[in-house]
Design a protein around this motif. Sequence first.
Motif, PDB file in Angstrom:
ATOM      1  N   SER A 118       0.615  -0.731   0.011  1.00  0.00           N
ATOM      2  CA  SER A 118      -0.443   0.348   0.040  1.00  0.00           C
ATOM      3  C   SER A 118       0.733   1.271  -0.442  1.00  0.00           C
ATOM      4  CB  SER A 118      -1.183   0.141   1.366  1.00  0.00           C
ATOM      5  OG  SER A 118      -1.803  -1.361   1.511  1.00  0.00           O
ATOM      6  N   ALA A 149       3.846   1.931  -1.659  1.00  0.00           N
ATOM      7  CA  ALA A 149       4.484   1.455  -2.523  1.00  0.00           C
ATOM      8  C   ALA A 149       4.431   3.027  -3.811  1.00  0.00           C
ATOM      9  CB  ALA A 149       4.212   0.541  -3.271  1.00  0.00           C
ATOM     10  N   PRO A 150       5.156   3.409  -4.609  1.00  0.00           N
ATOM     11  CA  PRO A 150       4.946   4.710  -5.064  1.00  0.00           C
ATOM     12  C   PRO A 150       4.823   4.583  -6.739  1.00  0.00           C
ATOM     13  CG  PRO A 150       7.408   4.473  -4.649  1.00  0.00           C
ATOM     14  CD  PRO A 150       6.515   2.787  -3.973  1.00  0.00           C
ATOM     15  N   VAL A 151       3.364   3.750  -6.620  1.00  0.00           N
ATOM     16  CA  VAL A 151       2.964   3.792  -8.172  1.00  0.00           C
ATOM     17  C   VAL A 151       2.882   4.699  -8.885  1.00  0.00           C
ATOM     18  CG1 VAL A 151       1.489   2.150  -9.601  1.00  0.00           C
ATOM     19  CG2 VAL A 151       2.254   1.218  -7.488  1.00  0.00           C
ATOM     20  N   PRO A 152       3.739   5.344 -10.376  1.00  0.00           N
ATOM     21  CA  PRO A 152       3.317   6.009 -10.751  1.00  0.00           C
ATOM     22  C   PRO A 152       2.391   6.152 -11.625  1.00  0.00           C
ATOM     23  CG  PRO A 152       5.388   5.257 -11.414  1.00  0.00           C
ATOM     24  CD  PRO A 152       4.726   4.287 -10.504  1.00  0.00           C
ATOM     25  N   LEU A 153       1.258   6.005 -11.480  1.00  0.00           N
ATOM     26  CA  LEU A 153       0.086   6.129 -11.936  1.00  0.00           C
ATOM     27  C   LEU A 153      -0.375   7.165 -11.772  1.00  0.00           C
ATOM     28  CD1 LEU A 153      -1.193   2.507 -11.699  1.00  0.00           C
ATOM     29  CD2 LEU A 153      -0.194   4.141 -14.133  1.00  0.00           C
ATOM     30  N   PRO A 154      -1.578   7.972 -12.990  1.00  0.00           N
ATOM     31  CA  PRO A 154      -2.283   8.830 -11.643  1.00  0.00           C
ATOM     32  C   PRO A 154      -3.604   8.815 -10.774  1.00  0.00           C
ATOM     33  CG  PRO A 154      -2.301   8.948 -14.331  1.00  0.00           C
ATOM     34  CD  PRO A 154      -1.761   7.927 -13.989  1.00  0.00           C
ATOM     35  N   GLY A 155      -3.671   8.876 -10.111  1.00  0.00           N
ATOM     36  CA  GLY A 155      -4.451   9.154  -9.388  1.00  0.00           C
ATOM     37  C   GLY A 155      -4.293   7.758  -7.982  1.00  0.00           C
ATOM     38  N   TRP A 156      -2.895   7.431  -8.190  1.00  0.00           N
ATOM     39  CA  TRP A 156      -2.215   6.255  -6.998  1.00  0.00           C
ATOM     40  C   TRP A 156      -3.340   6.427  -5.656  1.00  0.00           C
ATOM     41  CZ3 TRP A 156      -2.848   0.940  -7.782  1.00  0.00           C
ATOM     42  CH2 TRP A 156      -2.636   0.370  -6.812  1.00  0.00           C
ATOM     43  N   PRO A 157      -2.230   7.693  -5.213  1.00  0.00           N
ATOM     44  CA  PRO A 157      -2.757   8.013  -4.133  1.00  0.00           C
ATOM     45  C   PRO A 157      -3.899   7.987  -3.139  1.00  0.00           C
ATOM     46  CG  PRO A 157      -0.753   9.225  -4.909  1.00  0.00           C
ATOM     47  CD  PRO A 157      -1.630   8.797  -5.829  1.00  0.00           C
ATOM     48  N   GLU A 158      -4.814   8.363  -4.380  1.00  0.00           N
ATOM     49  CA  GLU A 158      -6.434   8.931  -3.871  1.00  0.00           C
ATOM     50  C   GLU A 158      -7.158   7.381  -4.238  1.00  0.00           C
ATOM     51  OE1 GLU A 158      -4.392  10.425  -6.034  1.00  0.00           O
ATOM     52  OE2 GLU A 158      -5.738  11.946  -6.190  1.00  0.00           O
ATOM     53  N   THR A 209      -5.113   3.968  -3.883  1.00  0.00           N
ATOM     54  CA  THR A 209      -4.941   2.948  -3.557  1.00  0.00           C
ATOM     55  C   THR A 209      -5.531   2.040  -2.557  1.00  0.00           C
ATOM     56  OG1 THR A 209      -2.737   4.096  -2.623  1.00  0.00           O
ATOM     57  CG2 THR A 209      -2.349   1.864  -2.379  1.00  0.00           C
ATOM     58  N   ARG A 248     -12.107   4.551  -3.902  1.00  0.00           N
ATOM     59  CA  ARG A 248     -11.347   4.013  -3.175  1.00  0.00           C
ATOM     60  C   ARG A 248     -11.648   2.399  -2.660  1.00  0.00           C
ATOM     61  NH1 ARG A 248      -7.764   4.090   1.780  1.00  0.00           N
ATOM     62  NH2 ARG A 248      -6.259   2.551   1.606  1.00  0.00           N
TER      63      ARG A 248
END
Lengths: 297, 176
Positions: free
Chosen positions: B34, B36-45, B47, B150
């Motif tokens: 959870s 991991a810095p996944v470089p996808l748009p909007g991933w932080p919101e 996850t 989410r």
Amino acid sequence: MIPLSMLRRSAAQRLIAPLLVVFSVTMIVLGKVDQTLFEQLRISATDYAAPLLDGLSRPFVAITDVAERARAMIDTYHRNVSLTEENTRLLHWRQAALALAEENKALRDLLKLAPESARSFVSARVIASSGGAYLRNLLVDAGSENGIARGQAAVVGEGLIGRVSEVGTRAARILLITDLNSRVPVVVERSGQRAILAGDNSEKPALWFIEPAAPLRIGDRIVTSGEGGIFPPGLPVGIVFAVEPGQPRVEPYRRPSQVEYVRIVDYGLAQGLPMPVAAPRGAPHAAPTGIGRTSHR
Amino acid sequence: MALRTENAAANPQIGHRPARLLPLLTMLVATVVSLAPVPLPGWPELTPAFALMALYHWTIYRPDLLPPVALFAIGVGFDLLSGGVPGVTPLLLLLSRAAVLSCRRRFVNRGFAFVWAGFAILTGAAMFGLWGLDSLLAWRLSSPNASVFRAAVTVALFPIASFVLGRSQHAFLGPA
């Protein structure tokens, strides 16, 4: 007949979950009342976990690199054409920049302006993100042993994406400009109107308290104003994205959530960052934590 | 060797000692992924709540191997690493465990659709709780959109997680 020891153990097992719930709630309340309370623990945890998070983040970087390369190979022709055009344009701008730099230097000499403070920077890799709907921060694999200090600016490309909020020995946390707790004094470059760039956990932070001198225009460049002494004036932040009354919004130059590497820039201003507000428990208890020591190194 | 496997499968309570750490290990992996810095748009919101998936699965099928103390420790660790308010994640995990535990017998030996529906309800409640807690702590009503999306992503990905967890459970701990 059930042995007494078994009954006791069973009762203890039943009690432990509610007790832990109460303990969690207590932690939330204490952490909210005194935000410095868990900071040292947080810094230690990130320091210990940094190698693990670093290893975990590498496959994602590798996947992104492969995807980027594949995309670049497909786009080679179009990219070549556009880069050739851009290069011609930039050569023109280079000449203009050189002339302006000379003129700027001459004018500064005339006015006897104090020279800008020296800046140094450290490039760091993002090893973890906040992973939730209500936090916007990044962990990077550089800490106080690399010269990182609290308050330093985090920059990607030409734009500011946040500032260092916690520093461990091997890792540091960057509070992004999109986080709910981020407030950055900015100025509209075209009109000189001052405002506060306020994060609200969305990708496009809002502009608060903007001086009503002139109407904003979409595409206006937003730069730091230098007020507060945390960032130097003129650091690009983004462009105005929406100008609806009461809700002007700024699109950062880089989406902070999609960066892999950041530059942590020391403008020599970090000591201007105030310590987090401690609970009114008396000064001795709220003594500077590890963060404080690194920020005043 | 064959006899050992048969015994373990016949009585999952016994299991092999290292295998009994599987639920804990999957919770840990879910928590770390959870972050991991996944470089996808909007991933932080968006996850997905991987830890909630693991918690739900193990609380239904092997609650004895996921003690509340471990959940508390994992939750605190996540809060410290994610920069959140310490206590929020352990509270969420412990309350979710209590909720699932109270009705786990209804989910054992039921079809996947039923189990999935149960997870959807749990995720909805958990995301609503997180949103409420965030609004309370920040003392302003935050937009629930991120929580809704989410929750949707988490529920949508649950079948994959359930398949992986089910297979690993079958392989290491024997049938449920």
